[in-house]
Write an enzyme that holds these catalytic residues in place. Sequence first.
Site: not given
Length: 266
Positions: A50, A254
């Site tokens: 990322k 999450r």
Amino acid sequence: MPEGHVIHRLAAHLNSRFRGGPLAISSPQGRFETSLIDASSLALAEAHGKHLFMTFSTGHIVYVHLGLIGSFRFEPAADVWGQIRLRLVAGEEAANLRGPQFCRYVSPADMQGILDRTGEDPLREDAAPADLFARVGASKRAIGSLMMDQKMFAGVGNIYRAEALFRQGISPFLPGNALTRVEFDAIWADLVALMRYGVDHGRIDTVRDEHSPDAMGRDPRKDDHGGEVYVYRRAGEPCFVCGAPISVRKVEGRNLFWCPGCQPGG
């Protein structure tokens, strides 16, 4: 947070459309010093997980991490709106960076330090999955947790984690040291294929042909992330394969989605 295919897609577009000539580089927001690179050319944009690195003809390296709310959009040069941290203009096209977690200059040593802390990226030819399997096999953490660790699986996010595990019929709660090499190789190969599709098409599609809306006579998925998926954000809905309700559990902050019928055990 954008998954890794988005960053690789950005790098490919930057290399295709913004290399080879001087760029008008600015920071309309005023929060990034661009005088060091204005009127220079882009030598290379590259993605590692990322992380996005842009090396300019001046030798300066700009490091960008979009974080949770950042975006890097390609827009008409005449269309200027919002809080733009970094703006690259080539002819009539602009690359506009808004709301990143990081946008800063880094030295080659700094860049290497970031890469040393980054795991194996399924989209990079220099990835070493064998090394990653050794690390996974030495861990008691659940594979669903390990796949979200950017020091392990670089670029893999919540969608690819959930979908690859479902497609291979592997419980997200299976400990890493209980994962066989065959299972690991299947997960890795699936990540490579799914993420390459994401780079090519700009969307995440993980559903096989036999489970497509046309094949099943169902409505297409409507979601900001786009694409057809098996379990992600489908909690309580019937599994396309076995019919069991899709489960969701908050794990490490999450939402983790899986099918208890197709992914038992762990």
